[in-house]
Write a protein that holds these residues in place. Sequence first.
Motif, PDB file in Angstrom:
ATOM      1  N   PHE A  81       0.808  -1.216   0.000  1.00  0.00           N
ATOM      2  CA  PHE A  81       0.000   0.000   0.000  1.00  0.00           C
ATOM      3  C   PHE A  81       0.847   1.274   0.000  1.00  0.00           C
ATOM      4  CE2 PHE A  81       0.308  -1.632   4.336  1.00  0.00           C
ATOM      5  CZ  PHE A  81       0.805  -0.541   5.037  1.00  0.00           C
ATOM      6  N   LEU A  82       2.165   1.130   0.199  1.00  0.00           N
ATOM      7  CA  LEU A  82       3.035   2.316   0.191  1.00  0.00           C
ATOM      8  C   LEU A  82       3.649   2.570  -1.186  1.00  0.00           C
ATOM      9  CD1 LEU A  82       4.884   2.008   3.623  1.00  0.00           C
ATOM     10  CD2 LEU A  82       2.987   3.521   3.025  1.00  0.00           C
ATOM     11  N   GLU A  83       3.330   1.689  -2.113  1.00  0.00           N
ATOM     12  CA  GLU A  83       3.899   1.722  -3.459  1.00  0.00           C
ATOM     13  C   GLU A  83       3.947   3.128  -4.047  1.00  0.00           C
ATOM     14  OE1 GLU A  83       3.241  -1.516  -7.073  1.00  0.00           O
ATOM     15  OE2 GLU A  83       1.526  -0.506  -6.128  1.00  0.00           O
ATOM     16  N   LYS A  84       2.800   3.830  -3.950  1.00  0.00           N
ATOM     17  CA  LYS A  84       2.708   5.131  -4.642  1.00  0.00           C
ATOM     18  C   LYS A  84       3.108   6.305  -3.750  1.00  0.00           C
ATOM     19  CE  LYS A  84      -1.321   3.472  -7.195  1.00  0.00           C
ATOM     20  NZ  LYS A  84      -2.775   3.475  -7.016  1.00  0.00           N
ATOM     21  N   GLU A 102      -0.703   8.328  14.371  1.00  0.00           N
ATOM     22  CA  GLU A 102      -0.432   8.684  15.767  1.00  0.00           C
ATOM     23  C   GLU A 102       0.631   7.796  16.419  1.00  0.00           C
ATOM     24  OE1 GLU A 102      -3.646  10.132  19.196  1.00  0.00           O
ATOM     25  OE2 GLU A 102      -3.928   8.237  18.109  1.00  0.00           O
ATOM     26  N   LYS A 103       0.439   6.504  16.280  1.00  0.00           N
ATOM     27  CA  LYS A 103       1.307   5.569  16.996  1.00  0.00           C
ATOM     28  C   LYS A 103       2.545   5.173  16.189  1.00  0.00           C
ATOM     29  CE  LYS A 103      -2.749   3.466  19.117  1.00  0.00           C
ATOM     30  NZ  LYS A 103      -3.665   2.341  18.853  1.00  0.00           N
ATOM     31  N   VAL A 104       2.750   5.794  15.029  1.00  0.00           N
ATOM     32  CA  VAL A 104       3.857   5.399  14.171  1.00  0.00           C
ATOM     33  C   VAL A 104       4.995   6.413  14.282  1.00  0.00           C
ATOM     34  CG1 VAL A 104       4.481   4.674  11.844  1.00  0.00           C
ATOM     35  CG2 VAL A 104       2.093   4.553  12.577  1.00  0.00           C
ATOM     36  N   SER A 105       6.172   5.935  14.597  1.00  0.00           N
ATOM     37  CA  SER A 105       7.325   6.837  14.661  1.00  0.00           C
ATOM     38  C   SER A 105       7.847   7.099  13.251  1.00  0.00           C
ATOM     39  CB  SER A 105       8.429   6.201  15.497  1.00  0.00           C
ATOM     40  OG  SER A 105       8.998   5.126  14.771  1.00  0.00           O
ATOM     41  N   GLU A 106       8.624   8.165  13.096  1.00  0.00           N
ATOM     42  CA  GLU A 106       9.155   8.510  11.777  1.00  0.00           C
ATOM     43  C   GLU A 106      10.033   7.380  11.251  1.00  0.00           C
ATOM     44  OE1 GLU A 106      11.170  12.614  10.636  1.00  0.00           O
ATOM     45  OE2 GLU A 106       9.097  12.713  11.336  1.00  0.00           O
ATOM     46  N   GLU A 107      10.807   6.798  12.155  1.00  0.00           N
ATOM     47  CA  GLU A 107      11.663   5.675  11.765  1.00  0.00           C
ATOM     48  C   GLU A 107      10.857   4.531  11.166  1.00  0.00           C
ATOM     49  OE1 GLU A 107      14.034   4.302  15.037  1.00  0.00           O
ATOM     50  OE2 GLU A 107      15.072   6.236  15.146  1.00  0.00           O
ATOM     51  N   GLU A 108       9.796   4.179  11.876  1.00  0.00           N
ATOM     52  CA  GLU A 108       8.955   3.075  11.412  1.00  0.00           C
ATOM     53  C   GLU A 108       8.358   3.373  10.045  1.00  0.00           C
ATOM     54  OE1 GLU A 108       7.168   1.062  15.475  1.00  0.00           O
ATOM     55  OE2 GLU A 108       6.467   3.050  14.894  1.00  0.00           O
ATOM     56  N   LEU A 109       8.041   4.662   9.833  1.00  0.00           N
ATOM     57  CA  LEU A 109       7.465   5.063   8.558  1.00  0.00           C
ATOM     58  C   LEU A 109       8.437   4.821   7.422  1.00  0.00           C
ATOM     59  CD1 LEU A 109       5.491   8.415   8.926  1.00  0.00           C
ATOM     60  CD2 LEU A 109       4.696   6.262   7.951  1.00  0.00           C
ATOM     61  N   VAL A 110       9.652   5.272   7.639  1.00  0.00           N
ATOM     62  CA  VAL A 110      10.647   5.208   6.573  1.00  0.00           C
ATOM     63  C   VAL A 110      11.109   3.772   6.336  1.00  0.00           C
ATOM     64  CG1 VAL A 110      12.869   6.113   5.807  1.00  0.00           C
ATOM     65  CG2 VAL A 110      11.306   7.565   7.110  1.00  0.00           C
ATOM     66  N   GLU A 111      11.080   2.964   7.386  1.00  0.00           N
ATOM     67  CA  GLU A 111      11.438   1.548   7.274  1.00  0.00           C
ATOM     68  C   GLU A 111      10.592   0.823   6.236  1.00  0.00           C
ATOM     69  OE1 GLU A 111      12.812  -0.234  11.655  1.00  0.00           O
ATOM     70  OE2 GLU A 111      10.813  -0.557  10.848  1.00  0.00           O
ATOM     71  N   LYS A 112       9.318   1.264   6.141  1.00  0.00           N
ATOM     72  CA  LYS A 112       8.353   0.655   5.211  1.00  0.00           C
ATOM     73  C   LYS A 112       8.155  -0.844   5.433  1.00  0.00           C
ATOM     74  CE  LYS A 112       8.247   3.841   1.298  1.00  0.00           C
ATOM     75  NZ  LYS A 112       8.095   3.899  -0.146  1.00  0.00           N
ATOM     76  N   LYS A 113       8.186  -1.264   6.687  1.00  0.00           N
ATOM     77  CA  LYS A 113       7.865  -2.674   6.929  1.00  0.00           C
ATOM     78  C   LYS A 113       6.339  -2.809   6.957  1.00  0.00           C
ATOM     79  CE  LYS A 113      12.043  -4.275   9.132  1.00  0.00           C
ATOM     80  NZ  LYS A 113      12.755  -4.447  10.414  1.00  0.00           N
ATOM     81  N   LEU A 114       5.820  -3.369   5.864  1.00  0.00           N
ATOM     82  CA  LEU A 114       4.373  -3.319   5.651  1.00  0.00           C
ATOM     83  C   LEU A 114       3.568  -3.972   6.769  1.00  0.00           C
ATOM     84  CD1 LEU A 114       4.171  -4.052   1.829  1.00  0.00           C
ATOM     85  CD2 LEU A 114       3.811  -1.867   2.986  1.00  0.00           C
ATOM     86  N   LYS A 115       3.998  -5.147   7.203  1.00  0.00           N
ATOM     87  CA  LYS A 115       3.228  -5.905   8.179  1.00  0.00           C
ATOM     88  C   LYS A 115       3.148  -5.144   9.498  1.00  0.00           C
ATOM     89  CE  LYS A 115       2.857 -10.773   9.352  1.00  0.00           C
ATOM     90  NZ  LYS A 115       3.526 -12.072   9.281  1.00  0.00           N
ATOM     91  N   LYS A 116       4.308  -4.662   9.933  1.00  0.00           N
ATOM     92  CA  LYS A 116       4.392  -3.925  11.190  1.00  0.00           C
ATOM     93  C   LYS A 116       3.568  -2.639  11.092  1.00  0.00           C
ATOM     94  CE  LYS A 116       7.941  -2.222  14.342  1.00  0.00           C
ATOM     95  NZ  LYS A 116       9.370  -1.884  14.408  1.00  0.00           N
ATOM     96  N   LEU A 117       3.720  -1.956   9.979  1.00  0.00           N
ATOM     97  CA  LEU A 117       3.026  -0.698   9.778  1.00  0.00           C
ATOM     98  C   LEU A 117       1.504  -0.925   9.761  1.00  0.00           C
ATOM     99  CD1 LEU A 117       4.256   2.061   9.521  1.00  0.00           C
ATOM    100  CD2 LEU A 117       4.094   1.889   7.031  1.00  0.00           C
ATOM    101  N   THR A 118       1.101  -2.000   9.070  1.00  0.00           N
ATOM    102  CA  THR A 118      -0.330  -2.304   8.992  1.00  0.00           C
ATOM    103  C   THR A 118      -0.930  -2.431  10.383  1.00  0.00           C
ATOM    104  OG1 THR A 118      -0.005  -3.473   6.919  1.00  0.00           O
ATOM    105  CG2 THR A 118      -2.041  -3.938   8.085  1.00  0.00           C
ATOM    106  N   SER A 119      -0.231  -3.154  11.257  1.00  0.00           N
ATOM    107  CA  SER A 119      -0.792  -3.383  12.591  1.00  0.00           C
ATOM    108  C   SER A 119      -0.880  -2.080  13.386  1.00  0.00           C
ATOM    109  CB  SER A 119       0.042  -4.421  13.344  1.00  0.00           C
ATOM    110  OG  SER A 119       1.268  -3.836  13.710  1.00  0.00           O
ATOM    111  N   LYS A 120      -0.087  -1.054  12.975  1.00  0.00           N
ATOM    112  CA  LYS A 120      -0.131   0.213  13.708  1.00  0.00           C
ATOM    113  C   LYS A 120      -1.198   1.170  13.165  1.00  0.00           C
ATOM    114  CE  LYS A 120       3.969   0.117  16.190  1.00  0.00           C
ATOM    115  NZ  LYS A 120       4.720   0.898  17.150  1.00  0.00           N
ATOM    116  N   ILE A 121      -1.482   1.075  11.863  1.00  0.00           N
ATOM    117  CA  ILE A 121      -2.436   2.030  11.291  1.00  0.00           C
ATOM    118  C   ILE A 121      -3.817   1.408  11.071  1.00  0.00           C
ATOM    119  CG2 ILE A 121      -0.572   3.326  10.174  1.00  0.00           C
ATOM    120  CD1 ILE A 121      -1.397   2.130   7.515  1.00  0.00           C
TER     121      ILE A 121
END
Lengths: 452, 452
Positions: A73-76, B75-94
Amino acid sequence: MAQKPSIPKGTRDFSPVEVSKRNYIVSIMRNHFENFGYQPIETPSFENSETLMGKYGEEGDRLIFKILNSGDFLEKVSEEELVEKKLKKLTSKISEKALRYDLTVPFARYVVQHQNEIEFPFKRYQIQPVWRADRPQKGRFREFYQCDADVVGSTSLWQEVELVQLYDSVFSDLGLNGVTIKINNRKILTGIAEVIGASDKLIDFTVALDKLDKIGEEGVKKEMVEKGILETAIEKVQPLFNFTGSINEKLEKLSELLSSSEEGKKGIEELRFICDNVIKLGLKKAILDLDVTLARGLNYYTGAIFEVAAPAGVSMGSIGGGGRYDDLTGIFGLKNMSGVGISFGLDRIYLVLEELDLFPETVTSSTKVLFLNFGESQAFEAMKAITTLRNNNIKAEMYPDAAKDEKQFKHAQRRNIPFIVKGINNNLFTLRNIISGEQVEVTLDDLIKKIQ
Amino acid sequence: MAQKPSIPKGTRDFSPVEVSKRNYIVSIMRNHFENFGYQPIETPSFENSETLMGKYGEEGDRLIFKILNSGDFLEKVSEEELVEKKLKKLTSKISEKALRYDLTVPFARYVVQHQNEIEFPFKRYQIQPVWRADRPQKGRFREFYQCDADVVGSTSLWQEVELVQLYDSVFSDLGLNGVTIKINNRKILTGIAEVIGASDKLIDFTVALDKLDKIGEEGVKKEMVEKGILETAIEKVQPLFNFTGSINEKLEKLSELLSSSEEGKKGIEELRFICDNVIKLGLKKAILDLDVTLARGLNYYTGAIFEVAAPAGVSMGSIGGGGRYDDLTGIFGLKNMSGVGISFGLDRIYLVLEELDLFPETVTSSTKVLFLNFGESQAFEAMKAITTLRNNNIKAEMYPDAAKDEKQFKHAQRRNIPFIVKGINNNLFTLRNIISGEQVEVTLDDLIKKIQ
């Protein structure tokens, strides 16, 4: 997973009794919808985001549930955009679908998309869940059903007449006495705004006027002045502060009051047509009333406005509402499609019927007879009889295991099953009525007759 | 918005005719479910993500539609986590909610959550949509209905007997002749695996064996060897390559084949009980058959396995399936709850009925009579009659506008309305049968009789 599972806040599980009661209400609606010529359609639970976004105002946009794109989902999304954290922009990049927020916008989309297959005027009904990310509270849910009947492609006021009759038919059939169907017209509100010389204050005006019963004439006037409505303007609509009597009397008063407003006069004419015909055709159990404070969805409706109040004594908000919107499908590029429709509030109707004890007992009666299980050979005899009963459309069951008598008996009691078969001997069945305790030996034919 | 609106790929709008046909199938299912003592429940469209994730394997996790948290989802996502782009981890946060993927996991969740209110054994049915982010293709949708009947809290094999009868009752009532209900047992598959000495090759073995009709014994054996199954192992189960005859004959062959496997013998015993009783109780129109290649949901089922094939000649995959799972609710912490259930494939059943032309005509007949509209005074007379017709449960309508005769007539034709009222004079109605052209003058009473 150790802790007991739960469901998201604002959502509900429905037990068998609840589903049966809801289905009872829905089946009565469905029957009358179809008697009136409305046809069922269904639309997908999620729509493309651009179909929904921007249709319900800014607050609505926020309350729409968005679905995360599947896969990457971050593709774009560029790294910059990520770090920017602009929620709205980001949302549109990682989500392109959203859950239905109401049934009206999907209906408009349906009409435009299928305009070449549809025979107009098109009367449709739709009973499906909608989702809103509202803060959950008593009686407000994040998933709830809407039950809508709309007709599109005709400006005839007979539609409004018919919709009042439809409300009356459904609520009468549900056993509700003294439901009030309130009616107003957007054009009358426009007329009032013209007369008080302040169309931007119209909502403040109607909201204050609606409190007449509670805070009295002085209180209402005070509130109006506080909201910036001029005292001279308030004087001009003085008759509205003593707005009682029959619908005809009310229409007479309005005629005088709005004599200078072309739009207002048009509204009175429309209301007169609708009310005259509804009254001449007769209502079953509902009461029709003209309520000039009725202003729901003001920016939306262009003609008639409807709202249904539960019988006096039941403290409950409106149990239905609707109105005419001259340009239903314009948002999707199809002009000049007038629509008029009403909605039934399933959850609130349920609560009203519950409070007034109006659900028929038959609604929740499920299995009629339970055959107790005394082991394999008798179990087969029981299943043979049960197969015959079911072929006769009688709800019958066997307790699946050869458990203790008492356990099986309690199962019947807890399930509200009225009859048990305690034994089978030489094709004679020992049938016991759990409530009366009466016990008889009968043949299968007699058993069928007794239970039917 | 200039371009015509559309819906997300893999979803569908259902027109009035389609909804009516689907409702026809569902109402027959519902009737038999209730006759058999199954009670309806409904669960929310979305569940907490942790309820669904990890229950359908890795592929399933990917195919679950996730709902973006409302408000500030970052809200619960740090900038680091955002840039990491780990989809699974990110999904569980958003995202903390997800759309239902099937009805079985929500049912298990329901049972555990409401265990203290439920009277066991609990027979429930559930007819609701589910969502899967599968690649859409012919006959595979991203939103589709599942229709499930399950019983939980009893290990009695009478449940399996009854589920075969339930399949038979529904499909017979739908007018389907020659549906085949295939049955197998997980324990027999375990037995075969023991005999061939390779439980990890079991799926390869059954998939190859299933091709016997198409590629012949030699072809099947070749494929098995290619998959790494030893020729000596294949020899041991030679009888499976000529596995024909009655169910009893098949069970005899299996008894010999699996005599060394305790588990296999248990499976044979279970199958014998089920098949014996089904046959003795009799089926209406369906055929019961034992199919040892049946292995659907292998990791899931522990006892009986069911699958229903459409009548011979209709090219369609299975139209139903199910089985027993000894530990339905263990995933939510409630042990020792055996469940067994079946599912009906609504979309495929629809296509089969369409192909065989089995929908009764009455299903799609909606409005019975259209009153033409010749202006206000006659319109009122028409509405008076229509109100009476509707009170007699007859679907009647008036054309809303006083349009040209021809336009109104065509409306009736396009809507498949069989009768029109062309005029009203002195309480006599000019009734015309659109199909036959027959035209009569009748009183209202006679009109009711003629149309009913």
